[in-house]
Design a protein around this motif. Structure first.
Motif, PDB file in Angstrom:
ATOM      1  N   ARG A  91       0.841  -1.203   0.000  1.00 22.70           N
ATOM      2  CA  ARG A  91       0.000   0.000   0.000  1.00 22.70           C
ATOM      3  C   ARG A  91       0.881   1.260   0.000  1.00 22.70           C
ATOM      4  O   ARG A  91       0.570   2.229   0.679  1.00 22.70           O
ATOM      5  N   ASP A  98      -8.012   4.943   1.460  1.00 30.70           N
ATOM      6  CA  ASP A  98      -7.829   4.310   0.155  1.00 30.70           C
ATOM      7  C   ASP A  98      -8.063   2.802   0.259  1.00 30.70           C
ATOM      8  O   ASP A  98      -7.593   2.150   1.204  1.00 30.70           O
ATOM      9  N   SER A  99      -8.751   2.237  -0.717  1.00 27.73           N
ATOM     10  CA  SER A  99      -9.112   0.822  -0.673  1.00 27.73           C
ATOM     11  C   SER A  99      -7.988  -0.072  -1.178  1.00 27.73           C
ATOM     12  O   SER A  99      -7.080   0.374  -1.877  1.00 27.73           O
ATOM     13  N   GLY A 100      -8.091  -1.355  -0.809  1.00 22.34           N
ATOM     14  CA  GLY A 100      -7.167  -2.354  -1.315  1.00 22.34           C
ATOM     15  C   GLY A 100      -6.412  -3.071  -0.224  1.00 22.34           C
ATOM     16  O   GLY A 100      -5.820  -2.449   0.662  1.00 22.34           O
ATOM     17  N   PRO A 185     -13.679  -0.995  -1.899  1.00 25.10           N
ATOM     18  CA  PRO A 185     -14.292  -0.073  -2.867  1.00 25.10           C
ATOM     19  C   PRO A 185     -15.792  -0.287  -3.025  1.00 25.10           C
ATOM     20  O   PRO A 185     -16.497   0.597  -3.507  1.00 25.10           O
ATOM     21  N   ARG A 257      -8.110   6.617  -3.724  1.00 21.24           N
ATOM     22  CA  ARG A 257      -7.482   5.732  -4.705  1.00 21.24           C
ATOM     23  C   ARG A 257      -7.764   4.283  -4.349  1.00 21.24           C
ATOM     24  O   ARG A 257      -8.037   3.952  -3.197  1.00 21.24           O
ATOM     25  N   ASP A 258      -7.644   3.413  -5.353  1.00 24.07           N
ATOM     26  CA  ASP A 258      -7.814   1.975  -5.130  1.00 24.07           C
ATOM     27  C   ASP A 258      -6.477   1.277  -5.366  1.00 24.07           C
ATOM     28  O   ASP A 258      -5.924   1.345  -6.466  1.00 24.07           O
ATOM     29  N   SER A 260      -6.035  -2.049  -4.870  1.00 27.43           N
ATOM     30  CA  SER A 260      -6.316  -3.490  -4.915  1.00 27.43           C
ATOM     31  C   SER A 260      -5.348  -4.246  -5.822  1.00 27.43           C
ATOM     32  O   SER A 260      -4.920  -5.355  -5.492  1.00 27.43           O
ATOM     33  N   TRP A 317     -10.788  -7.062  -3.811  1.00 30.01           N
ATOM     34  CA  TRP A 317     -10.064  -5.851  -3.383  1.00 30.01           C
ATOM     35  C   TRP A 317      -8.675  -6.194  -2.841  1.00 30.01           C
ATOM     36  O   TRP A 317      -8.008  -5.358  -2.235  1.00 30.01           O
TER      37      TRP A 317
END
Length: 326
Positions: A91, A98-100, A185, A257-258, A260, A317
């Motif tokens: 990350r 932020d996702s992921g 997300p 932001r993503d 993933s 994700w």
């Protein structure tokens, strides 16, 4: 060290047993963790047979270290340092909203959270925002999120009221790992995986905003002037409906932001949650139905708990859920 099979674990079909992180130096990361939390070494050795296959990697050698609260039978942290070239963070550059992948793991502060925060600071960690007090009337807590150079993030939580239960007699500055968070997300898709596909029970579900009041104070690092207007949906789920080895999903309406696509091994940071299960094949079927990519089965040497048939489910994700059968 004792040798226990997964079938003897208190976490069998009852939440994750440990969190797994990929790091550049397992011994150094363990020293920082143990210094900050009071955890102790439970196992150290070469990276176990089957680990890399479960991660979708070629065998690379290296070392793994398991640290746990010395009085706990679950909630440990396994640090895996593969041999080979240095790796970037999973990350890298991500903000808390932020996702992921897997965002953090959670510990209870068994004393004053300010003292525990200072202890983390002395061992090379830093907070992403000041210690934040949340007051919901019947429930009041303080929370801070710590981060280190390996990309590990740990949320520390102190219950103010009502009194914390379930940790009576537990000594030291911090509890075992009781929960882990994923920033997602698509909240509905993540809930379908955990509730509809896996059949887990909701522990808590809330729909609100990133700040508890108009002051905008929050532990995620959002600007106080914006946080009261940022929608935040939270769900916590576990096979038996307990806050023990539970998985928390959060979706922010912040236009983040993503990450993933890049939260994949061998990038460093939180890599997987490990579950002891009665039936790894059933876990694989259920997670595949929930939209996951499944790796395995693989025979995993899960020291010091024994060996077993293991699978890994990778969520859309980028969070990794590893299940090892008794």
């Amino acid at each position: 060290m004792e040798h226990v099979t997964p079938g003897d674990l208190v976490s069998r079909d009852n939440g994750f047993h440990e969190a797994v992180a990929l790091v550049s130096d397992a011994q150094a990361a363990a020293a920082r963790l143990c210094g900050a939390t009071g955890f102790a070494l439970r196992h150290a050795g070469k990276v176990a047979l089957g680990t890399f296959r479960l991660l979708g990697l070629e065998e690379a050698g290296g070392e793994e270290v398991l640290v746990m609260h010395p009085q706990a039978g679950r909630g440990g942290i396994r640090l895996v340092a593969p041999g080979g070239a240095w790796q970037p963070l999973a990350r890298d550059g991500a903000q808390a909203w932020d996702s992921g992948g897997i965002f953090d793991v959670n510990l209870r502060a068994l004393g004053d959270i300010e003292d525990l925060h200072a202890r983390f600071g002395r061992h090379g960690w830093h907070a992403i925002a000041p210690v934040t007090a949340w007051d919901f009337g019947s429930l009041a807590v303080k929370e801070v999120i710590e981060r280190d150079s390996e990309g590990l993030e740990i949320a520390l939580m102190q219950r103010i009221r009502p009194p914390l239960t379930g940790y009576e007699g537990l000594e030291g500055p911090a509890s075992w790992v009781f929960n882990s968070t994923q920033i997602v997300p698509d909240f509905a898709a993540a809930r379908r995986l955990y509730v509809d596909a896996l059949g887990w029970l909701p522990v808590q579900e809330t729909d609100g905003f990133a700040a508890g009041d108009a002051s905008g104070e929050n532990c995620m690092g959002l600007p106080p002037g914006l946080a009261p207007g940022v929608p935040m949906r939270i769900g916590i789920y576990q096979a038996q409906g307990a806050m023990a080895g539970s998985v928390e999903i959060i979706a922010f309406g912040a236009g983040g932001r993503d990450f993933s696509a890049q939260t994949v091994p061998p990038r460093r940071g939180w890599t997987a949650l490990r579950f002891a299960v009665a039936d790894a094949d059933d876990f694989a079927r259920r997670t595949a139905d929930g939209g996951c990519e499944v790796v395995g089965p693989v025979e995993l040497d899960w020291a010091p708990w024994g060996g077993g048939r293991a699978v890994a489910a990778i969520t859309p994700w980028g969070a990794r859920l590893e299940a090892i059968a008794a």
